[in-house]
Motif scaffolding. Structure first.
Motif, PDB file in Angstrom:
ATOM      1  N   MET A 312       0.833  -1.200   0.000  1.00 27.34           N
ATOM      2  CA  MET A 312       0.000   0.000   0.000  1.00 27.34           C
ATOM      3  C   MET A 312       0.873   1.258   0.000  1.00 27.34           C
ATOM      4  O   MET A 312       0.625   2.218  -0.743  1.00 27.34           O
ATOM      5  N   VAL A 313       1.908   1.253   0.836  1.00 23.66           N
ATOM      6  CA  VAL A 313       2.812   2.396   0.911  1.00 23.66           C
ATOM      7  C   VAL A 313       3.596   2.559  -0.387  1.00 23.66           C
ATOM      8  O   VAL A 313       3.746   3.665  -0.917  1.00 23.66           O
ATOM      9  N   TYR A 329       5.990   8.210   1.760  1.00 24.02           N
ATOM     10  CA  TYR A 329       5.173   7.430   2.691  1.00 24.02           C
ATOM     11  C   TYR A 329       6.015   6.299   3.279  1.00 24.02           C
ATOM     12  O   TYR A 329       6.842   5.705   2.588  1.00 24.02           O
ATOM     13  N   ILE A 330       5.789   6.024   4.550  1.00 24.02           N
ATOM     14  CA  ILE A 330       6.523   4.979   5.243  1.00 24.02           C
ATOM     15  C   ILE A 330       5.542   4.089   6.004  1.00 24.02           C
ATOM     16  O   ILE A 330       4.401   4.458   6.247  1.00 24.02           O
ATOM     17  N   VAL A 331       6.016   2.909   6.372  1.00 23.98           N
ATOM     18  CA  VAL A 331       5.290   2.051   7.300  1.00 23.98           C
ATOM     19  C   VAL A 331       5.803   2.391   8.692  1.00 23.98           C
ATOM     20  O   VAL A 331       6.999   2.281   8.953  1.00 23.98           O
ATOM     21  N   ILE A 358      -4.042   9.075   5.335  1.00 29.52           N
ATOM     22  CA  ILE A 358      -3.297   8.094   6.105  1.00 29.52           C
ATOM     23  C   ILE A 358      -3.892   6.714   5.834  1.00 29.52           C
ATOM     24  O   ILE A 358      -5.113   6.567   5.740  1.00 29.52           O
ATOM     25  N   ILE A 359      -3.034   5.725   5.670  1.00 25.93           N
ATOM     26  CA  ILE A 359      -3.487   4.348   5.469  1.00 25.93           C
ATOM     27  C   ILE A 359      -3.687   3.733   6.848  1.00 25.93           C
ATOM     28  O   ILE A 359      -2.724   3.373   7.524  1.00 25.93           O
ATOM     29  N   ILE A 434       0.770   1.806  10.724  1.00 27.02           N
ATOM     30  CA  ILE A 434      -0.022   2.584   9.769  1.00 27.02           C
ATOM     31  C   ILE A 434       0.891   2.998   8.625  1.00 27.02           C
ATOM     32  O   ILE A 434       2.113   2.869   8.702  1.00 27.02           O
ATOM     33  N   GLY A 435       0.302   3.532   7.559  1.00 26.37           N
ATOM     34  CA  GLY A 435       1.061   4.058   6.432  1.00 26.37           C
ATOM     35  C   GLY A 435       0.816   5.545   6.311  1.00 26.37           C
ATOM     36  O   GLY A 435      -0.316   5.981   6.208  1.00 26.37           O
TER      37      GLY A 435
END
Length: 436
Positions: A312-313, A329-331, A358-359, A434-435
């Motif tokens: 996803m990221v 974007y990061i995990v 935000i994921i 989260i991502g």
């Protein structure tokens, strides 16, 4: 799909305002790490990008201490990190037991000052072996003694067990390529991870929560300054006698409430497609083109076991311009956060001058999401806003329970969730990340 670049942006965390006692640095637009297109490899322009020869941060000095036995040392360049990933990736693990596979697939590395574990993301503390095995345990889906609620329907995130099994089942050469791809994104996002780790949120009633009326910064909270290169001296000019002062940081003051992506909600078309549905919404709001969930499922590598958060990221960085607003974007693990920091980070990410989604990576349980009739599995949602006065985070729920169970409720669409509930739902997911 990529649209035209939105301009250079730089991440800096600014101070959060006071009506609610949340004080933090907010994200500031920054120079993008790289310009992505689906068919072009990342360029080597910015110093924070994971290129073949990425430069070191000038403010960091390697520690002379030796790493613990069996752990990789600190990586101060992409070359070092790449070599560590390759050297520590084991040979065939398909016949190994689950504990051995988990220890090998969830390996951790030190990226300058930040810790990153494959699959888990940036972590404040490297997990112990016992904690890794706890991650591999099935989550608790008890429904607080509610009769008739227990029905664990898989909605589509990739569980730690499936993640480990999929990685361990790859041929070593292919696995190393996947691991290097994940670590490349981590290397590009290490500055954001450092800013999140250093973010301090005063407790309720703390005097530091009172805002400075001139700067908007929290009283008693030091304002960070970016690391900048000194200006070039013209050939005919004499060198300056004193070092030039870096420009002041522009403080971004998140509003009391903020919402983005209105009208771009989606509903997952298959029971295990929360990843494709969430990404469909994120990409649709970015380029105003609604690509199919089937196409995103293919790009995300979604299987009947679900979608991994790193995918996803990765696709957010690769296929959208949201990283131009929010930085790479990061995990990010939230395991060692509290609800106040979780809410503050959402406000900074969604309420600054260039907000970005935000994921959310939650466990879809009725105790946290009362609009549900049943409990479900690990899940993705779109974080799209907040209201500080109400203490809520706005999401797009992509799972319509009624669609997959005639006794379920109609559950998809915009929702406002108490920040503490969303935080606890994130902790209830075994990955606890989260991502953003």
């Amino acid at each position: 799909m990529r649209t035209a670049a939105r301009g250079a942006t730089l991440i800096v965390l600014g101070a959060l305002v006071a009506p609610a006692p949340l004080t933090a640095f907010a994200y500031e637009p920054r120079e993008p790490d790289r310009h992505h297109t689906p068919s072009i490899a990342p360029s080597a322009a910015p110093s924070t990008a994971p290129t073949a020869t990425p430069s070191k941060l000038p403010s960091i000095v390697p520690s002379p201490s030796s790493p613990p036995s069996g752990e990789p040392g600190t990586a101060w360049s992409w070359e070092e990190l790449s070599r560590q990933v390759q050297d520590t990736s084991p040979d065939d693990l398909q016949a190994a037991d689950t504990a051995t596979q988990a220890a090998a697939m969830l390996r951790c590395f030190k990226l300058e000052t930040e810790n990153y574990c494959l699959g888990l993301g940036f972590v404040d503390q490297i997990p112990t072996g016992a904690q890794l095995q706890e991650t591999m345990s099935e989550p608790d889906v008890e429904a607080d003694d509610e009769s008739g609620v227990e029905q664990d329907i898989a909605t589509g995130d990739l569980t730690p067990q499936s993640f480990v099994a999929e990685r361990a089942g790859l041929p070593r050469s292919q696995r190393v390529d996947v691991e290097l791809s994940e670590m490349e994104a981590a290397w590009a996002g290490r500055e954001k991870a450092r800013a999140l780790r250093l973010l301090e949120v005063p407790a309720e009633g703390d005097a530091a929560a009172d805002a400075d009326p001139e700067s908007g910064a929290a009283a008693g909270t030091p304002t960070p300054t970016p690391t900048v290169q000194p200006p070039r001296t013209p050939p005919t000019a004499q060198p300056p006698t004193t070092a030039p002062k870096p420009p002041p940081v522009r403080v971004v003051k998140p509003p009391k409430s903020s919402y983005i992506m209105k009208g771009f909600q989606t509903s997952q078309e298959k029971g295990y497609w929360c990843g494709p549905a969430t990404f469909q919404s994120i990409d649709w709001a970015d380029d105003k083109q609604k690509d199919t969930q089937a196409s995103w499922g293919k790009d995300l590598g979604t299987t009947s076991s679900g979608t991994g958060i790193y995918a996803m990221v990765k696709q957010t960085n690769l296929k959208t311009n949201w990283d131009q607003a929010a930085g790479t974007y990061i995990v990010q693990s939230v395991k060692n956060w509290n609800a106040q920091k979780f809410f503050t980070v959402h406000q900074n990410h969604l309420g600054d001058g260039q907000p970005a989604p935000i994921i959310e990576h939650t466990q879809l349980l009725k105790r946290y999401f009362p609009y549900l009739a049943f409990n479900h599995s690990g899940h993705y949602q779109v974080g799209r806003g907040y209201d500080r006065a109400k203490g809520t985070i706005a999401i797009f729920e992509v799972f319509n329970e009624r669609r997959f169970n005639s006794r379920g409720n109609v559950t998809d669409g915009p929702k406002n969730i108490p920040a503490s509930a969303l935080f606890n739902a994130t902790l209830a997911n075994p990955f606890q990340n989260i991502g953003l």
